[in-house]
Design a protein around this motif. Sequence first.
Motif, PDB file in Angstrom:
ATOM      1  N   GLU A 179      39.961  57.614  27.434  1.00 54.55           N
ATOM      2  CA  GLU A 179      38.649  58.254  27.538  1.00 54.55           C
ATOM      3  C   GLU A 179      37.642  57.551  26.636  1.00 54.55           C
ATOM      4  OE1 GLU A 179      37.119  62.507  26.189  1.00 54.55           O
ATOM      5  OE2 GLU A 179      38.148  62.604  28.134  1.00 54.55           O
ATOM      6  N   GLN A 180      38.078  57.087  25.478  1.00 51.60           N
ATOM      7  CA  GLN A 180      37.182  56.376  24.559  1.00 51.60           C
ATOM      8  C   GLN A 180      36.639  55.110  25.214  1.00 51.60           C
ATOM      9  OE1 GLN A 180      39.034  55.235  20.858  1.00 51.60           O
ATOM     10  NE2 GLN A 180      37.138  54.458  19.969  1.00 51.60           N
ATOM     11  N   GLN A 181      37.495  54.364  25.913  1.00 49.15           N
ATOM     12  CA  GLN A 181      37.064  53.150  26.598  1.00 49.15           C
ATOM     13  C   GLN A 181      36.088  53.470  27.736  1.00 49.15           C
ATOM     14  OE1 GLN A 181      41.225  51.843  27.244  1.00 49.15           O
ATOM     15  NE2 GLN A 181      40.521  49.812  26.596  1.00 49.15           N
ATOM     16  N   ILE A 182      36.374  54.547  28.455  1.00 50.92           N
ATOM     17  CA  ILE A 182      35.525  54.924  29.581  1.00 50.92           C
ATOM     18  C   ILE A 182      34.155  55.384  29.086  1.00 50.92           C
ATOM     19  CG2 ILE A 182      35.272  56.521  31.526  1.00 50.92           C
ATOM     20  CD1 ILE A 182      38.426  56.510  31.576  1.00 50.92           C
ATOM     21  N   LYS A 183      34.144  56.156  28.022  1.00 47.23           N
ATOM     22  CA  LYS A 183      32.862  56.577  27.445  1.00 47.23           C
ATOM     23  C   LYS A 183      32.049  55.373  26.995  1.00 47.23           C
ATOM     24  CE  LYS A 183      34.034  61.251  25.858  1.00 47.23           C
ATOM     25  NZ  LYS A 183      34.252  62.132  24.682  1.00 47.23           N
ATOM     26  N   ALA A 184      32.703  54.390  26.399  1.00 42.54           N
ATOM     27  CA  ALA A 184      32.001  53.183  25.958  1.00 42.54           C
ATOM     28  C   ALA A 184      31.444  52.414  27.151  1.00 42.54           C
ATOM     29  CB  ALA A 184      32.944  52.296  25.145  1.00 42.54           C
ATOM     30  N   LEU A 185      32.217  52.346  28.241  1.00 42.25           N
ATOM     31  CA  LEU A 185      31.750  51.666  29.446  1.00 42.25           C
ATOM     32  C   LEU A 185      30.538  52.363  30.034  1.00 42.25           C
ATOM     33  CD1 LEU A 185      31.964  49.652  31.786  1.00 42.25           C
ATOM     34  CD2 LEU A 185      33.636  51.197  32.841  1.00 42.25           C
ATOM     35  N   PHE A 186      30.602  53.680  30.166  1.00 42.43           N
ATOM     36  CA  PHE A 186      29.468  54.444  30.703  1.00 42.43           C
ATOM     37  C   PHE A 186      28.219  54.218  29.844  1.00 42.43           C
ATOM     38  CE2 PHE A 186      30.924  57.946  33.773  1.00 42.43           C
ATOM     39  CZ  PHE A 186      31.927  57.143  34.298  1.00 42.43           C
ATOM     40  N   ALA A 187      28.389  54.229  28.539  1.00 41.38           N
ATOM     41  CA  ALA A 187      27.251  54.038  27.636  1.00 41.38           C
ATOM     42  C   ALA A 187      26.634  52.656  27.824  1.00 41.38           C
ATOM     43  CB  ALA A 187      27.689  54.239  26.190  1.00 41.38           C
ATOM     44  N   THR A 188      27.479  51.647  28.003  1.00 39.62           N
ATOM     45  CA  THR A 188      26.990  50.285  28.225  1.00 39.62           C
ATOM     46  C   THR A 188      26.216  50.190  29.531  1.00 39.62           C
ATOM     47  OG1 THR A 188      28.810  49.289  26.966  1.00 39.62           O
ATOM     48  CG2 THR A 188      27.690  47.884  28.573  1.00 39.62           C
ATOM     49  N   LEU A 189      26.765  50.768  30.596  1.00 38.99           N
ATOM     50  CA  LEU A 189      26.091  50.717  31.892  1.00 38.99           C
ATOM     51  C   LEU A 189      24.769  51.480  31.856  1.00 38.99           C
ATOM     52  CD1 LEU A 189      29.106  51.205  34.346  1.00 38.99           C
ATOM     53  CD2 LEU A 189      28.086  49.068  33.530  1.00 38.99           C
ATOM     54  N   ALA A 190      24.778  52.644  31.207  1.00 41.84           N
ATOM     55  CA  ALA A 190      23.555  53.448  31.121  1.00 41.84           C
ATOM     56  C   ALA A 190      22.471  52.730  30.331  1.00 41.84           C
ATOM     57  CB  ALA A 190      23.865  54.802  30.490  1.00 41.84           C
ATOM     58  N   GLU A 191      22.886  51.994  29.292  1.00 47.80           N
ATOM     59  CA  GLU A 191      21.918  51.282  28.451  1.00 47.80           C
ATOM     60  C   GLU A 191      21.304  50.096  29.187  1.00 47.80           C
ATOM     61  OE1 GLU A 191      21.856  48.516  24.401  1.00 47.80           O
ATOM     62  OE2 GLU A 191      23.634  49.717  24.882  1.00 47.80           O
ATOM     63  N   HIS A 192      22.136  49.325  29.851  1.00 45.94           N
ATOM     64  CA  HIS A 192      21.666  48.078  30.468  1.00 45.94           C
ATOM     65  C   HIS A 192      21.151  48.257  31.893  1.00 45.94           C
ATOM     66  CE1 HIS A 192      22.880  45.284  27.292  1.00 45.94           C
ATOM     67  NE2 HIS A 192      23.949  46.052  27.125  1.00 45.94           N
ATOM     68  N   PHE A 193      21.579  49.337  32.573  1.00 45.05           N
ATOM     69  CA  PHE A 193      21.187  49.538  33.965  1.00 45.05           C
ATOM     70  C   PHE A 193      20.685  50.973  34.179  1.00 45.05           C
ATOM     71  CE2 PHE A 193      24.562  46.345  33.809  1.00 45.05           C
ATOM     72  CZ  PHE A 193      23.975  45.276  34.477  1.00 45.05           C
ATOM     73  N   PRO A 194      19.636  51.369  33.468  1.00 42.58           N
ATOM     74  CA  PRO A 194      19.128  52.748  33.629  1.00 42.58           C
ATOM     75  C   PRO A 194      18.696  53.009  35.067  1.00 42.58           C
ATOM     76  CG  PRO A 194      17.533  51.345  32.481  1.00 42.58           C
ATOM     77  CD  PRO A 194      18.807  50.562  32.546  1.00 42.58           C
ATOM     78  N   GLY A 195      18.960  54.239  35.518  1.00 41.54           N
ATOM     79  CA  GLY A 195      18.627  54.600  36.889  1.00 41.54           C
ATOM     80  C   GLY A 195      19.703  54.234  37.892  1.00 41.54           C
ATOM     81  N   SER A 196      20.795  53.626  37.401  1.00 43.13           N
ATOM     82  CA  SER A 196      21.886  53.215  38.277  1.00 43.13           C
ATOM     83  C   SER A 196      22.876  54.354  38.494  1.00 43.13           C
ATOM     84  CB  SER A 196      22.600  51.992  37.692  1.00 43.13           C
ATOM     85  OG  SER A 196      21.759  50.858  37.704  1.00 43.13           O
TER      86      SER A 196
END
Length: 275
Positions: free
Chosen positions: A165-182
Amino acid sequence: MNATTLNLGTIQETLLITLWARAVELNQLNPILTDPRAAQILTQIDYDFQKFFQEKSSQTTVCIRGKAFDRIVSELLQTHPQTPILEIGAGLNTRFERLDDGNLRWFDLDLPDAMKIRRRFFEESDRRQFISASVFETDWIESVKASTDKPILFIAEGVLLFFSEQQIKALFATLAEHFPGSWIVFDAISEVLLAVRHRFDAVKHTSARFQWGIQNIQEIEDWDSRYQLHRSLYIPADFTQYLTRFPRMEQILMRLFPAFQRMAGVHLVKFQNFD
């Protein structure tokens, strides 16, 4: 073409389960999904697929899951037709072939060993780009941004279950930061199913192990205020026409205890842009 000999990492090997599941589905009288390309590829790979043949539940689940992904992706493209798509852990998936209308902009991302196999059977084009990288690193991000500045639909089929879950949360945070609105569409299972699935899933024939389960998918929205759950399809609750494809004991359990029909699902989450 000579048979392709594989040298895949632990998790990457599981791409062969999904390939096998889609390939043998062609033998069904009323296939859940039709994937002749998968059947063609299967005959060209040097691997012991025979060990999966008794895994009726896994084979059915993989095909229903694939159909659920296709449905959610197709629905989003109907309302957002210009959305580029990036498939995380593309493996030997044929979703581009199944959904392409001649206009899709597509990125296939996977680790170098899996991508090497993918390149044996698929080709890049002006609308389709292959990326050899780990999605948990960030080197690939700039190359995608250089190709498109639009919100992206990320697809992660049969991927997140193998990470913490820690890895998945980090991935979601990265995607949300770099690709907002995705958006991201992914599959998840309940913690109850996680505790027992290794006993009856085809994954038991590999060294890979499931790590992540989530009891209530709505909890995703508690991870970050930017995450909004848009759509869920449950397996097999939203595909009860295929219930009889499961082994008899599983059919009985799912009919007696309907909650069992909602322990696995495919979910669409949007990364809201609050700027």
